[in-house]
Design a protein around this motif. Structure first.
Motif, PDB file in Angstrom:
ATOM      1  N   MET A  67      -1.865 -12.448 -30.251  1.00  0.00           N
ATOM      2  CA  MET A  67      -2.113 -11.883 -31.587  1.00  0.00           C
ATOM      3  C   MET A  67      -2.734 -10.487 -31.465  1.00  0.00           C
ATOM      4  O   MET A  67      -2.264  -9.531 -32.078  1.00  0.00           O
ATOM      5  CB  MET A  67      -3.051 -12.842 -32.344  1.00  0.00           C
ATOM      6  N   ILE A  68      -3.780 -10.428 -30.636  1.00  0.00           N
ATOM      7  CA  ILE A  68      -4.469  -9.141 -30.441  1.00  0.00           C
ATOM      8  C   ILE A  68      -3.532  -8.157 -29.748  1.00  0.00           C
ATOM      9  O   ILE A  68      -3.490  -6.973 -30.075  1.00  0.00           O
ATOM     10  CB  ILE A  68      -5.758  -9.343 -29.619  1.00  0.00           C
ATOM     11  N   LYS A  69      -2.722  -8.686 -28.823  1.00  0.00           N
ATOM     12  CA  LYS A  69      -1.781  -7.831 -28.096  1.00  0.00           C
ATOM     13  C   LYS A  69      -0.745  -7.228 -29.054  1.00  0.00           C
ATOM     14  O   LYS A  69      -0.433  -6.034 -28.996  1.00  0.00           O
ATOM     15  CB  LYS A  69      -1.085  -8.681 -27.029  1.00  0.00           C
ATOM     16  N   ALA A  70      -0.253  -8.087 -29.943  1.00  0.00           N
ATOM     17  CA  ALA A  70       0.746  -7.623 -30.920  1.00  0.00           C
ATOM     18  C   ALA A  70       0.139  -6.595 -31.852  1.00  0.00           C
ATOM     19  O   ALA A  70       0.757  -5.575 -32.174  1.00  0.00           O
ATOM     20  CB  ALA A  70       1.286  -8.820 -31.701  1.00  0.00           C
ATOM     21  N   LEU A  71      -1.099  -6.857 -32.269  1.00  0.00           N
ATOM     22  CA  LEU A  71      -1.792  -5.940 -33.172  1.00  0.00           C
ATOM     23  C   LEU A  71      -2.007  -4.585 -32.497  1.00  0.00           C
ATOM     24  O   LEU A  71      -1.790  -3.521 -33.090  1.00  0.00           O
ATOM     25  CB  LEU A  71      -3.158  -6.548 -33.555  1.00  0.00           C
ATOM     26  N   ARG A  72      -2.369  -4.639 -31.223  1.00  0.00           N
ATOM     27  CA  ARG A  72      -2.595  -3.410 -30.470  1.00  0.00           C
ATOM     28  C   ARG A  72      -1.299  -2.606 -30.362  1.00  0.00           C
ATOM     29  O   ARG A  72      -1.273  -1.393 -30.504  1.00  0.00           O
ATOM     30  CB  ARG A  72      -3.108  -3.767 -29.077  1.00  0.00           C
ATOM     31  N   ARG A  73      -0.212  -3.327 -30.152  1.00  0.00           N
ATOM     32  CA  ARG A  73       1.087  -2.653 -30.044  1.00  0.00           C
ATOM     33  C   ARG A  73       1.462  -1.967 -31.359  1.00  0.00           C
ATOM     34  O   ARG A  73       1.921  -0.826 -31.380  1.00  0.00           O
ATOM     35  CB  ARG A  73       2.150  -3.682 -29.657  1.00  0.00           C
ATOM     36  N   ILE A  74       1.218  -2.667 -32.477  1.00  0.00           N
ATOM     37  CA  ILE A  74       1.542  -2.101 -33.788  1.00  0.00           C
ATOM     38  C   ILE A  74       0.708  -0.846 -34.035  1.00  0.00           C
ATOM     39  O   ILE A  74       1.211   0.179 -34.494  1.00  0.00           O
ATOM     40  CB  ILE A  74       1.304  -3.153 -34.895  1.00  0.00           C
ATOM     41  N   VAL A  75      -0.571  -0.936 -33.706  1.00  0.00           N
ATOM     42  CA  VAL A  75      -1.460   0.217 -33.920  1.00  0.00           C
ATOM     43  C   VAL A  75      -1.002   1.395 -33.063  1.00  0.00           C
ATOM     44  O   VAL A  75      -0.943   2.538 -33.525  1.00  0.00           O
ATOM     45  CB  VAL A  75      -2.919  -0.164 -33.577  1.00  0.00           C
ATOM     46  N   LEU A  76      -0.609   1.127 -31.819  1.00  0.00           N
ATOM     47  CA  LEU A  76      -0.161   2.191 -30.912  1.00  0.00           C
ATOM     48  C   LEU A  76       1.084   2.886 -31.444  1.00  0.00           C
ATOM     49  O   LEU A  76       1.173   4.116 -31.466  1.00  0.00           O
ATOM     50  CB  LEU A  76       0.133   1.598 -29.532  1.00  0.00           C
ATOM     51  N   VAL A  77       2.062   2.092 -31.863  1.00  0.00           N
ATOM     52  CA  VAL A  77       3.312   2.668 -32.377  1.00  0.00           C
ATOM     53  C   VAL A  77       3.035   3.475 -33.630  1.00  0.00           C
ATOM     54  O   VAL A  77       3.555   4.585 -33.813  1.00  0.00           O
ATOM     55  CB  VAL A  77       4.353   1.549 -32.649  1.00  0.00           C
ATOM     56  N   THR A  78       2.183   2.949 -34.516  1.00  0.00           N
ATOM     57  CA  THR A  78       1.850   3.668 -35.746  1.00  0.00           C
ATOM     58  C   THR A  78       1.172   5.001 -35.426  1.00  0.00           C
ATOM     59  O   THR A  78       1.497   6.032 -36.018  1.00  0.00           O
ATOM     60  CB  THR A  78       0.906   2.804 -36.625  1.00  0.00           C
ATOM     61  N   LEU A  79       0.254   4.969 -34.475  1.00  0.00           N
ATOM     62  CA  LEU A  79      -0.422   6.207 -34.086  1.00  0.00           C
ATOM     63  C   LEU A  79       0.554   7.224 -33.522  1.00  0.00           C
ATOM     64  O   LEU A  79       0.527   8.404 -33.850  1.00  0.00           O
ATOM     65  CB  LEU A  79      -1.494   5.902 -33.029  1.00  0.00           C
ATOM     66  N   MET A  80       1.445   6.702 -32.684  1.00  0.00           N
ATOM     67  CA  MET A  80       2.434   7.574 -32.035  1.00  0.00           C
ATOM     68  C   MET A  80       3.315   8.244 -33.095  1.00  0.00           C
ATOM     69  O   MET A  80       3.604   9.439 -33.023  1.00  0.00           O
ATOM     70  CB  MET A  80       3.297   6.733 -31.094  1.00  0.00           C
ATOM     71  N   LEU A  81       3.722   7.484 -34.072  1.00  0.00           N
ATOM     72  CA  LEU A  81       4.569   8.040 -35.132  1.00  0.00           C
ATOM     73  C   LEU A  81       3.776   8.998 -36.012  1.00  0.00           C
ATOM     74  O   LEU A  81       4.306   9.989 -36.495  1.00  0.00           O
ATOM     75  CB  LEU A  81       5.159   6.903 -35.979  1.00  0.00           C
ATOM     76  N   ALA A  82       2.496   8.691 -36.199  1.00  0.00           N
ATOM     77  CA  ALA A  82       1.680   9.537 -37.081  1.00  0.00           C
ATOM     78  C   ALA A  82       1.404  10.894 -36.449  1.00  0.00           C
ATOM     79  O   ALA A  82       1.264  11.892 -37.147  1.00  0.00           O
ATOM     80  CB  ALA A  82       0.377   8.824 -37.399  1.00  0.00           C
ATOM     81  N   VAL A  83       1.357  10.929 -35.117  1.00  0.00           N
ATOM     82  CA  VAL A  83       1.065  12.190 -34.426  1.00  0.00           C
ATOM     83  C   VAL A  83       2.182  13.212 -34.670  1.00  0.00           C
ATOM     84  O   VAL A  83       1.932  14.405 -34.822  1.00  0.00           O
ATOM     85  CB  VAL A  83       0.907  11.924 -32.906  1.00  0.00           C
TER      86      VAL A  83
END
Lengths: 466, 377
Positions: B1-17
């Motif tokens: 769960m935490i791993k999936a959440l971390r992945r979502i946050v990473l992808v969102t950050l990457m796209l936001a940059v």
């Protein structure tokens, strides 16, 4: 005797094709059970009932049973469950009450298509035989191509209720033992209520969330034989005209049956064309959107002016226009798949008109977008195994490009490569030999370049397994 | 769960940059909602205003698909401050303007004499400006730029780009110069740039047609002189610019007629020798030619061919030396001698080396063949 005639009768009564026949011999009663729709009644009459009826002294011992019936294959049945299993698989069961003995024998008569020309993987100069829905036929097509004593064919019954027969094929000593063990264990661990086709097995073997096929499939027995010799395993499920192969690598999608029946230099060129077509179909629409909406300064002036003029009057932004044309194309393709062949041709003409001239005339799309969609369509048809993955990833690339220009386009491509790099087929890297081997020689010179058949036909060692 | 959440946050950050850092300067724009500037003419009026003529391409919306076409509109903006020119241009157009596909910038002779730096910086620094844009000096009437006599070619910018870019290499009457090369040459050696001159025909029958009319010489930003088309070819010889086309000399058998030689390929060698404050510059020029046109009659025997070669070499040598001497006398180095000198002798770098330069020019002409021989029996 543990098999009771009354028990079988009570379980199967109510089925119109369940037949029970009592044969009286010298006051002894022999009961014959069979399912009429999957058994050969003529065979049963001639080779079972008739010889039993004519046995003068009757059948007085278990040893005489073998002499009394003319079946090539028969065996003892020990309990009611086993008897039911044989009955439902098409084997008649004889119960000798006096001897407290029951036997099954082979009298199956299963309807199936003949061996037909391959539709999905037609070959111009190679073999065109293809599998049908009957497992034994499929295995016989393989057997006739390989007189190999090390070929192992393990039978598995899949599905708790359907008990669908499936076979695991591999060449002992050539296929990696851990691969065989893994597949065997996954087959045994399947707990589906029913298994109706090969896809049930494919999902059990490779449950990854991806649009790319990490388990290979083919309907050509010669392709299966080649893959077995290379050291892979195959699973064939009764009722499916396709055989699964594992491991399956990305570059296999670029190979065609004719590759091994024509000039290898030309085949190499064709493979490059196929690889190019994968890149074009995946990347061209996104690249077009990125260039025309964010980075038009990179387009030659004479062309950019034409693009601007051809777009004038189109009411939608470029990205909507491209997605709309994609939607039209996918609708047309899906309709073409579902319709019968004859109507499908008419549909393709209508589709071509809508996608081509009419959309431009109606002001829904510019000519350049139609050209891009057309090129995408043609190139995506070149590799039918990748069609589903390409169509989704191409739309992803379009959206990324529309949002972030070329940066988004590159990021989308990097994500795609990362995704492909993360995929595994039965624990082998999907991009093998890319990233795992220094040279394509590791894959028998059969990746983009098709090497000499003397090298291609040797088994090779898969490395990089987890 | 935490791993999936971390992945979502990473992808969102990457796209936001991406939109924040990278794509903010170039937003989404549809091609049909852009006014493309294709050429610019800059003039100066009597009140010292800078007058910009922006030629733009706009796509016209139309209800029938066949009628989709481009429209050429020339906007005239007069301003004291060149920075305002593009801002004011946007108030005139129906769509945002882009200079990304500007092909040509022309300067009137009056403006060039006053100095290109009055307005050049906006093309040098403007974010969307392309360094491939070609430069030229325009000596025609500004009305002819607004309404040129080129019915087939809708966009003057593309037409001029081909003239300045492609034709310069086959006529020898022009040189191809873009913003990047101009900026480089402006600070190297002699600081002199040569720029093609674009003229407009005033002839009754061909009024409004463009033609190349020699070279303008720009020192730093200011126009310091002009070379006629005839002199341009000798200038190009001395600079080892690509030279082709026909060159004429006297017919040896008839002094009143001429023979044209077609230049095929030229070999150029130069050597500098600096001694006692004198720079000796040796240039060896070997020209391979074909006889392309004979006016009157001429027997193409070895003797006549030798005469032709000798007279052509002498003519080229004399004209080149005359051109060199003229600019040496003016003290203006238009032949990149300073640049060559600075490269070979970086230590005794001195300014205005042309004043102490002696040119030793050797010209050899070879007539390899003749196109007329094909039809000789």
């Amino acid at each position: 005797m543990t098999v009771q005639a009354s028990e079988l009768s009570s379980i199967l009564s109510g089925c119109f094709d369940f037949i029970k026949r009592d044969i009286v011999m010298n006051d002894a009663v022999i009961t014959l059970f069979y399912i009429e729709t999957i058994c050969d009644s003529t065979y049963i009459s001639q080779y079972i009932i008739e010889p039993l009826s004519q046995a003068s002294g009757g059948v007085t011992s278990r040893e005489e049973v073998g002499k009394a019936i003319y079946a090539a294959k028969f065996g003892e049945v020990r309990d009611a469950d086993e008897a039911l299993e044989h009955l439902l698989a098409g084997d008649p069961v004889l119960i000798f009450e006096q001897l407290q003995y029951a036997v099954y024998f082979d009298a199956r008569k299963l309807e199936s298509r003949p061996v037909e020309k391959s539709q999905f993987e037609a070959s111009l100069v190679g073999s065109n035989e293809s599998f049908n829905e009957l497992l034994v036929n499929n295995v016989s097509l393989i057997r006739k191509r390989m007189a190999t004593q090390t070929l192992k064919i393990e039978s598995h019954n899949l599905g708790k209720q359907s008990k669908t027969q499936a076979v695991l094929l591999y060449i002992e000593g050539t296929a990696p033992e851990d691969l065989v063990a893994t597949v065997r264990q996954k087959l045994e661990a399947m707990d589906n209520e029913f298994v109706l086709g090969a896809q049930y097995v494919a999902e059990a073997l490779s449950p990854g969330k991806t649009l790319f096929d990490t388990i290979g499939y083919t309907e050509k027995p010669d392709a299966i034989v080649a893959k077995l010799f290379e050291g892979r395993i195959s699973v064939i499920v009764n009722g499916t005209p396709f055989a699964l192969t594992a491991p399956c690598f990305f570059f296999e999608n670029l190979q065609s049956p004719d590759d091994y029946a024509t000039n290898r230099l030309f085949v190499t060129l064709l493979r490059c064309v196929r690889f190019g077509s994968v890149l074009v179909s995946l990347l061209l629409p996104g690249f077009y959107v990125a260039l025309t909406t964010h980075h038009f300064s990179l387009i030659p002036s004479a062309f950019v002016f034409k693009l601007a003029v051809s777009r004038s009057g189109v009411p939608f932004p470029t990205v909507v226009e491209v997605v709309l044309m994609f939607l039209f194309f996918e609708l047309s393709r899906e309709a073409g798949r579902r319709l019968p062949h004859q109507i499908g041709q008419a549909l393709s003409i209508v589709g071509a008109l809508i996608l081509g001239d009419a959309a431009v005339g109606a002001g829904l799309a510019s000519q350049a977008t139609v050209v891009v969609t057309g090129i995408y369509a043609i190139t995506s048809f070149i590799n039918p195994r990748l069609t589903s993955a390409i169509s989704v990833w191409a739309v992803f690339s379009i959206i990324m490009s529309a949002c972030f220009g070329l940066h988004g386009f590159y990021l989308g491509f990097i994500l795609l490569v990362a995704h492909l790099g993360s995929l595994r087929s039965c624990d082998y890297p999907y991009l093998f030999p890319l990233g795992t081997e220094k040279s394509f020689r590791a894959a028998n010179l059969d990746v983009l370049v098709r090497g000499p058949l003397s090298k291609v036909s040797k088994p090779f060692l898969y490395r990089g397994r987890k | 769960m935490i791993k999936a959440l971390r992945r979502i946050v990473l992808v969102t950050l990457m796209l936001a940059v991406l939109p924040v850092l990278l794509a903010s300067c170039l937003g989404y724009r549809d091609l049909d909602h852009i006014a493309f500037v294709t050429s610019i003419l800059i003039d100066q009026d009597e009140e010292e205003n800078l007058v910009f003529y922006f030629e733009t391409l706009n796509s016209i919306r139309n209800s029938s698909k066949e009628a989709n076409q481009e429209e050429r509109i020339v906007y005239k903006i007069a301003t004291q401050n060149p920075g305002d020119a593009i801002n004011r241009l946007e108030t005139h157009t129906s769509a945002p303007v882009t200079l990304a596909h500007n092909k040509v910038i022309l300067f009137t002779e009056r403006f060039a004499a006053g100095g290109l730096d009055q307005a050049f910086d906006i093309f040098d620094r403007w974010q969307e400006s392309s360094t491939r844009t070609l430069l030229g000096v325009y000596v025609g009437e500004t009305e002819d730029f607004i309404k040129p006599n080129h019915e087939e070619e809708v966009m003057t910018g593309l037409y001029l780009y081909d003239m300045l870019g492609n034709k310069a290499s086959v006529t020898s009457y022009g040189v191809k110069l873009n913003i990047k090369e101009f900026m480089n040459q402006k600070i190297i050696g002699d600081h002199v740039n040569s720029m093609s001159i674009m003229n407009v025909s005033k002839d009754k029958d061909t009024k409004g047609q463009y033609f190349l009319d020699g070279l303008a010489l720009i020192k730093e930003y200011r126009m310091v002189g002009r070379l006629s088309s005839e002199k341009s070819i000798y200038f190009n010889f001395l600079l080892d610019n690509e030279v082709s086309g026909n060159i004429n000399t006297q017919n040896p058998e008839d002094r009143t007629k001429t023979v044209s030689l077609l230049l095929q390929n030229n070999r150029y060698k130069s050597r500098l020798d600096y001694k006692d404050g004198i720079l000796k510059m040796e240039i060896i020029l070997k020209l391979n030619t074909d006889v392309s046109l004979i006016q009157g009659k001429l027997k193409l025997n070895e003797e006549n061919i030798a005469k032709l070669e000798a007279s052509m070499a002498a003519k080229i040598r004399a004209d080149c030396l005359a051109l060199f001497q003229r600019w040496k006398d003016k003290g203006t180095d238009i032949f990149d001698i300073q640049e060559k000198f600075d490269r070979k002798y970086p230590k005794p770098a001195g300014r205005n080396i042309i004043g102490s330069t002696e040119l030793d020019l050797k010209v050899t002409v070879d007539i390899n063949g003749t196109t007329t021989l094909r039809d000789v029996e």
